[in-house]
Design a protein around this motif. Structure first.
Motif, PDB file in Angstrom:
ATOM      1  N   TRP A   1      99.969  44.031 112.207  1.00 45.00           N
ATOM      2  CA  TRP A   1     100.955  42.963 112.037  1.00 45.00           C
ATOM      3  C   TRP A   1     100.685  41.824 113.015  1.00 45.00           C
ATOM      4  CZ3 TRP A   1     106.481  43.389 114.315  1.00 45.00           C
ATOM      5  CH2 TRP A   1     107.232  42.273 113.965  1.00 45.00           C
ATOM      6  N   ILE A   2     100.479  42.147 114.280  1.00 43.02           N
ATOM      7  CA  ILE A   2     100.181  41.133 115.292  1.00 43.02           C
ATOM      8  C   ILE A   2      98.873  40.425 114.952  1.00 43.02           C
ATOM      9  CG2 ILE A   2      99.528  40.840 117.716  1.00 43.02           C
ATOM     10  CD1 ILE A   2     101.566  43.118 118.313  1.00 43.02           C
ATOM     11  N   PHE A   3      97.889  41.188 114.551  1.00 46.93           N
ATOM     12  CA  PHE A   3      96.584  40.634 114.192  1.00 46.93           C
ATOM     13  C   PHE A   3      96.704  39.649 113.029  1.00 46.93           C
ATOM     14  CE2 PHE A   3      92.327  40.962 112.250  1.00 46.93           C
ATOM     15  CZ  PHE A   3      91.561  40.615 113.358  1.00 46.93           C
ATOM     16  N   ILE A   4      97.459  40.029 111.999  1.00 49.25           N
ATOM     17  CA  ILE A   4      97.650  39.151 110.838  1.00 49.25           C
ATOM     18  C   ILE A   4      98.413  37.897 111.241  1.00 49.25           C
ATOM     19  CG2 ILE A   4      98.834  38.952 108.612  1.00 49.25           C
ATOM     20  CD1 ILE A   4      98.176  41.960 108.189  1.00 49.25           C
ATOM     21  N   ASP A   5      99.460  38.051 112.066  1.00 47.93           N
ATOM     22  CA  ASP A   5     100.224  36.877 112.521  1.00 47.93           C
ATOM     23  C   ASP A   5      99.372  35.928 113.350  1.00 47.93           C
ATOM     24  OD1 ASP A   5     102.579  37.363 111.226  1.00 47.93           O
ATOM     25  OD2 ASP A   5     103.645  38.144 112.979  1.00 47.93           O
ATOM     26  N   LEU A   6      98.541  36.465 114.239  1.00 51.58           N
ATOM     27  CA  LEU A   6      97.676  35.615 115.051  1.00 51.58           C
ATOM     28  C   LEU A   6      96.656  34.876 114.188  1.00 51.58           C
ATOM     29  CD1 LEU A   6      96.977  37.865 118.170  1.00 51.58           C
ATOM     30  CD2 LEU A   6      98.301  35.743 118.107  1.00 51.58           C
ATOM     31  N   ALA A   7      96.095  35.573 113.229  1.00 52.67           N
ATOM     32  CA  ALA A   7      95.120  34.941 112.345  1.00 52.67           C
ATOM     33  C   ALA A   7      95.777  33.864 111.495  1.00 52.67           C
ATOM     34  CB  ALA A   7      94.453  35.984 111.460  1.00 52.67           C
TER      35      ALA A   7
ATOM     36  N   VAL B   1      89.806  35.707 115.994  1.00 53.66           N
ATOM     37  CA  VAL B   1      91.003  36.260 116.644  1.00 53.66           C
ATOM     38  C   VAL B   1      90.590  37.353 117.624  1.00 53.66           C
ATOM     39  CG1 VAL B   1      93.117  37.574 116.247  1.00 53.66           C
ATOM     40  CG2 VAL B   1      92.553  35.658 114.764  1.00 53.66           C
ATOM     41  N   LEU B   2      89.651  38.214 117.219  1.00 57.94           N
ATOM     42  CA  LEU B   2      89.176  39.267 118.117  1.00 57.94           C
ATOM     43  C   LEU B   2      88.428  38.685 119.309  1.00 57.94           C
ATOM     44  CD1 LEU B   2      87.985  42.147 115.778  1.00 57.94           C
ATOM     45  CD2 LEU B   2      89.886  42.160 117.383  1.00 57.94           C
ATOM     46  N   ARG B   3      87.729  37.567 119.099  1.00 59.95           N
ATOM     47  CA  ARG B   3      86.998  36.934 120.185  1.00 59.95           C
ATOM     48  C   ARG B   3      87.964  36.307 121.197  1.00 59.95           C
ATOM     49  NH1 ARG B   3      83.604  33.091 117.518  1.00 59.95           N
ATOM     50  NH2 ARG B   3      82.845  34.873 116.370  1.00 59.95           N
ATOM     51  N   LYS B   4      89.064  35.736 120.708  1.00 56.73           N
ATOM     52  CA  LYS B   4      90.024  35.066 121.589  1.00 56.73           C
ATOM     53  C   LYS B   4      90.931  36.043 122.326  1.00 56.73           C
ATOM     54  CE  LYS B   4      90.401  30.818 118.907  1.00 56.73           C
ATOM     55  NZ  LYS B   4      91.289  29.999 118.078  1.00 56.73           N
TER      56      LYS B   4
ATOM     57  N   ASP C   1      94.580  44.186 125.022  1.00 54.43           N
ATOM     58  CA  ASP C   1      95.775  43.345 125.127  1.00 54.43           C
ATOM     59  C   ASP C   1      96.602  43.399 123.843  1.00 54.43           C
ATOM     60  OD1 ASP C   1      95.100  42.614 127.676  1.00 54.43           O
ATOM     61  OD2 ASP C   1      94.199  40.689 127.087  1.00 54.43           O
ATOM     62  N   LEU C   2      95.917  43.374 122.700  1.00 53.64           N
ATOM     63  CA  LEU C   2      96.629  43.469 121.423  1.00 53.64           C
ATOM     64  C   LEU C   2      97.318  44.814 121.275  1.00 53.64           C
ATOM     65  CD1 LEU C   2      94.116  41.761 118.950  1.00 53.64           C
ATOM     66  CD2 LEU C   2      96.262  40.832 119.830  1.00 53.64           C
TER      67      LEU C   2
END
Length: 167
Positions: free
Chosen positions: A96-102, A112-115, A120-121
């Protein structure tokens, strides 16, 4: 209780206990955990109001998969279901966090993974899920534990108890 009835209960208990399959339940639990976590992340990222239903759904999916495959009676099946549910819930929050960040940054998943570092995620996924939605964690765990174990009739429970007492 006569000897014939005792033997009948003993045979029933042996049959019930032999039908358990913890190795298969572990595999089914792992697969169900990943599938439920991905679905959880996608559903909550799309409809944020559905968080509670999606969280409980993680426990239901894992519990049903483990109950159907494992036919478990022993406590270890319920403990495994609870652990898989916690893992699925954290992974779902991570997705969910990954999708929101992207979505928010308009970046590709690799950017997103690079940043953001993965630890931390994970930390954010655990903190967000645990601090805000603790009640949903418990609902999901209870659903998984309840559904992962095989329901037994009264005579089956009696047979198991007599078998345990005889050992």
């Amino acid at each position: 209780m006569n000897v014939e009835e005792k033997q009948k209960h003993y045979d029933r208990a042996v049959k019930l206990l032999s039908e358990q399959n913890f190795a298969a339940v572990t595999i089914a639990g792992a697969v169900a955990t990943v599938l439920a976590a991905v679905a959880f992340g996608a559903i909550v990222a799309t409809w944020s109001f559905a968080y509670g239903f999606a969280a409980a759904g993680v426990g239901v999916v894992i519990g049903l998969a483990m109950g159907f495959v494992g036919r478990g009676i022993e406590t270890k099946f319920a403990v495994a279901a609870a652990l898989f549910t916690i893992i699925g819930y954290v992974l779902g929050n991570l997705f969910w966090i990954f999708i929101d960040l992207a979505r928010a940054s308009g970046a590709s998943p690799t950017e997103v993974l690079r940043k953001h570092s993965l630890p931390d995620l994970f930390g954010q996924a655990i903190a967000d899920g645990f601090s805000i939605y603790l009640l949903y964690w418990f609902a999901a765990i209870i659903a998984a534990v309840f559904l992962a174990r095989r329901s037994l009739s009264r005579s089956d429970r009696l047979a198991i108890r007599l078998f345990e007492l005889s050992d």
